[in-house]
Design a protein around this motif. Structure first.
Motif, PDB file in Angstrom:
ATOM      1  N   MET A  58       0.825  -1.204   0.000  1.00 10.10           N
ATOM      2  CA  MET A  58       0.000   0.000   0.000  1.00 10.10           C
ATOM      3  C   MET A  58       0.861   1.257   0.000  1.00 10.10           C
ATOM      4  N   SER A  59       1.933   1.248   0.775  1.00  9.22           N
ATOM      5  CA  SER A  59       2.814   2.421   0.836  1.00  9.22           C
ATOM      6  C   SER A  59       3.523   2.652  -0.493  1.00  9.22           C
ATOM      7  N   LYS A  60       3.942   1.570  -1.127  1.00  9.63           N
ATOM      8  CA  LYS A  60       4.588   1.709  -2.434  1.00  9.63           C
ATOM      9  C   LYS A  60       3.608   2.312  -3.439  1.00  9.63           C
ATOM     10  N   GLY A  61       2.353   1.890  -3.402  1.00 13.52           N
ATOM     11  CA  GLY A  61       1.353   2.476  -4.279  1.00 13.52           C
ATOM     12  C   GLY A  61       1.118   3.946  -3.979  1.00 13.52           C
ATOM     13  N   TRP A  93      -5.650   9.629  -1.350  1.00 14.35           N
ATOM     14  CA  TRP A  93      -5.768  10.015   0.059  1.00 14.35           C
ATOM     15  C   TRP A  93      -6.234   8.834   0.901  1.00 14.35           C
ATOM     16  N   SER A  94      -7.213   8.103   0.409  1.00 17.31           N
ATOM     17  CA  SER A  94      -7.730   6.942   1.140  1.00 17.31           C
ATOM     18  C   SER A  94      -6.648   5.892   1.338  1.00 17.31           C
ATOM     19  N   LEU A  95      -5.847   5.655   0.289  1.00 18.51           N
ATOM     20  CA  LEU A  95      -4.767   4.679   0.367  1.00 18.51           C
ATOM     21  C   LEU A  95      -3.731   5.091   1.402  1.00 18.51           C
ATOM     22  N   ALA A  96      -3.367   6.377   1.400  1.00 17.00           N
ATOM     23  CA  ALA A  96      -2.361   6.865   2.340  1.00 17.00           C
ATOM     24  C   ALA A  96      -2.848   6.767   3.781  1.00 17.00           C
ATOM     25  N   LEU A  97      -4.082   7.210   4.031  1.00 20.91           N
ATOM     26  CA  LEU A  97      -4.604   7.229   5.403  1.00 20.91           C
ATOM     27  C   LEU A  97      -4.885   5.824   5.921  1.00 20.91           C
ATOM     28  N   LEU A  98      -5.442   4.965   5.066  1.00 20.75           N
ATOM     29  CA  LEU A  98      -5.732   3.590   5.481  1.00 20.75           C
ATOM     30  C   LEU A  98      -4.438   2.820   5.740  1.00 20.75           C
ATOM     31  N   SER A  99      -3.430   3.034   4.899  1.00 22.94           N
ATOM     32  CA  SER A  99      -2.148   2.347   5.107  1.00 22.94           C
ATOM     33  C   SER A  99      -1.513   2.773   6.421  1.00 22.94           C
ATOM     34  N   GLY A 100      -1.759   4.027   6.842  1.00 21.40           N
ATOM     35  CA  GLY A 100      -1.228   4.484   8.124  1.00 21.40           C
ATOM     36  C   GLY A 100      -1.827   3.725   9.287  1.00 21.40           C
ATOM     37  N   VAL A 101      -3.145   3.516   9.260  1.00 26.06           N
ATOM     38  CA  VAL A 101      -3.809   2.779  10.334  1.00 26.06           C
ATOM     39  C   VAL A 101      -3.331   1.331  10.363  1.00 26.06           C
ATOM     40  N   ILE A 102      -3.203   0.718   9.180  1.00 28.83           N
ATOM     41  CA  ILE A 102      -2.781  -0.688   9.118  1.00 28.83           C
ATOM     42  C   ILE A 102      -1.319  -0.850   9.506  1.00 28.83           C
ATOM     43  N   MET A 131      12.149   3.221  -0.694  1.00 28.49           N
ATOM     44  CA  MET A 131      11.207   2.626  -1.635  1.00 28.49           C
ATOM     45  C   MET A 131      10.960   3.503  -2.858  1.00 28.49           C
ATOM     46  N   THR A 132      11.394   4.758  -2.821  1.00 30.58           N
ATOM     47  CA  THR A 132      11.303   5.588  -4.027  1.00 30.58           C
ATOM     48  C   THR A 132      12.351   5.163  -5.056  1.00 30.58           C
ATOM     49  N   TYR A 133      13.363   4.402  -4.620  1.00 25.49           N
ATOM     50  CA  TYR A 133      14.400   3.903  -5.518  1.00 25.49           C
ATOM     51  C   TYR A 133      14.258   2.418  -5.836  1.00 25.49           C
ATOM     52  N   ASN A 171       3.426   6.805  -5.370  1.00 21.91           N
ATOM     53  CA  ASN A 171       3.226   7.337  -6.719  1.00 21.91           C
ATOM     54  C   ASN A 171       2.603   8.732  -6.689  1.00 21.91           C
ATOM     55  N   ASP A 172       1.958   9.080  -5.571  1.00 23.78           N
ATOM     56  CA  ASP A 172       1.282  10.372  -5.446  1.00 23.78           C
ATOM     57  C   ASP A 172       1.867  11.267  -4.359  1.00 23.78           C
ATOM     58  N   PHE A 173       2.548  10.679  -3.379  1.00 23.58           N
ATOM     59  CA  PHE A 173       3.078  11.447  -2.255  1.00 23.58           C
ATOM     60  C   PHE A 173       4.597  11.288  -2.183  1.00 23.58           C
ATOM     61  N   PRO A 174       5.336  12.370  -1.875  1.00 22.94           N
ATOM     62  CA  PRO A 174       6.753  12.205  -1.526  1.00 22.94           C
ATOM     63  C   PRO A 174       6.865  11.512  -0.174  1.00 22.94           C
ATOM     64  N   PRO A 175       7.990  10.886   0.142  1.00 27.45           N
ATOM     65  CA  PRO A 175       8.077   9.992   1.304  1.00 27.45           C
ATOM     66  C   PRO A 175       7.773  10.627   2.657  1.00 27.45           C
ATOM     67  N   ILE A 176       8.348  11.790   2.970  1.00 30.20           N
ATOM     68  CA  ILE A 176       8.112  12.395   4.283  1.00 30.20           C
ATOM     69  C   ILE A 176       6.664  12.857   4.406  1.00 30.20           C
ATOM     70  N   THR A 177       6.117  13.383   3.318  1.00 27.75           N
ATOM     71  CA  THR A 177       4.710  13.792   3.318  1.00 27.75           C
ATOM     72  C   THR A 177       3.810  12.597   3.572  1.00 27.75           C
ATOM     73  N   LEU A 178       4.111  11.484   2.926  1.00 26.28           N
ATOM     74  CA  LEU A 178       3.335  10.269   3.151  1.00 26.28           C
ATOM     75  C   LEU A 178       3.451   9.816   4.601  1.00 26.28           C
TER      76      LEU A 178
END
Length: 307
Positions: A24-27, A214-223, A88-90, A30-37
């Motif tokens: 999920m984080s790798k996906g 946004w849903s992917l980022a927030l849900l991956s945080g909880v998981i 994971m960006t590399y 594609n939309d967020f830079p790492p620290i922002t994610l």
């Protein structure tokens, strides 16, 4: 149910959560830079955790006790996932999943160094097989041409920080409410991440992010941070850091399968052979640990500490 079985039962869902969250984080990258994610993942996790803490209404530890375990949040999730997400960006989710197997080896070695929980000869031999498998999976020329070596190095450093977190957390997991421990640690991690967040936020177009992202980022945080960490802290309450680390060995299997299904990441035949060697060695480590634990009469005691 024995305490050992409760610990093992909590370690498995933690492994599943971390394996799924890698994909999920790798996906989301594609939309967020790492620290922002990392910031948004931690934000969703912290809100979830404090809601659970408030609903449980358990006794709260004093400020001195909170200080004893909160600082560990700087190791994981802050430092660990700052390094992993940047790495994971590399590199792909499959490679990141494979490198996760280093954590269980590092946990046992650090436990031996700090607390004299020495590994067996079998563990050392199987660990060498794991390292050989990792070398095979990551040994292609593309790692040196496309800077994928940098991703592997950052993820490895992240696993080292995570291993220190697990070993040190095993000493406080049985003393306090696990939800309060994890919520406090991740709150501190979020505060620190917010300090470096503005440097990456510049040039980041919020309006370009879809609701799905946004849903992917927030849900991956909880998981990845809330559920996985709570399950793992429960595991550390009943079993040793060494045995709990054994069940992290299945994270690569979940991550590689998820990357193939959802991200269309494919490994070469040689890389698949290396991944198979890793999985085989990790299974042997798990079987060896279980067999050793079964030789003791009192299964409620954390006898696995000499893996």
């Amino acid at each position: 149910m024995s305490k050992k079985n409760i610990g093992i039962g909590a370690a498995f869902p933690a492994t599943l959560c971390w394996g799924v969250a890698i994909v999920m984080s790798k996906g989301a990258l594609n939309d967020f830079p790492p620290i922002t994610l990392l910031v948004f993942q931690l934000l969703s996790s912290v809100i979830f955790l404090w809601c659970v803490v408030c609903s449980r209404r358990r006794a709260r530890p004093g400020l001195s006790d909170v200080a004893k375990f909160s600082w560990l949040g700087l190791l994981e999730p802050f430092l660990t996932y700052m390094l992993v997400l940047t790495g994971m960006t590399y590199s792909g989710a499959s490679e990141a999943s494979v490198l996760q197997s280093l954590e269980s080896i590092m946990i046992v070695l650090i436990a031996a160094l700090l607390f004299r929980e020495y590994p067996s000869g079998k563990f050392v031999f199987y660990s060498m097989l794991v390292l050989l498998g990792i070398f095979i999976v990551l040994g292609s020329e593309s790692y040196f041409i496309n800077k994928e070596w940098l991703g592997a190095a950052l993820i490895t450093l992240g696993m080292l920080a995570a291993a220190f977190y697990v070993v040190l957390s095993s000493r406080i997991a049985e003393k306090y409410d696990v939800f309060y421990i994890v919520a406090s640690q991740q709150t501190l991690a979020l505060i620190v991440a917010l300090f470096i967040f503005p440097f990456e936020w510049r040039g980041f177009a919020v309006s370009s992010i879809t609701w799905g992202a946004w849903s992917l980022a927030l849900l991956s945080g909880v998981i990845q941070y809330a559920l996985a960490f709570v399950f793992y802290m429960v595991a550390l309450r009943y079993i040793s850091a060494g045995l709990a680390g054994v069940y992290l060995n299945f994270v690569p299997l979940v991550g590689i399968a998820g990357a193939f299904i959802f991200l269309d990441e494919k490994l070469s035949l040689l890389q698949l052979g290396g991944a198979s060697l890793i999985v085989m060695a990790l299974v042997l480590i798990s079987v060896s640990a279980q067999a050793k634990a079964a030789t003791y009469k009192n299964l409620d005691e954390p006898v696995e500490k000499d893996i």
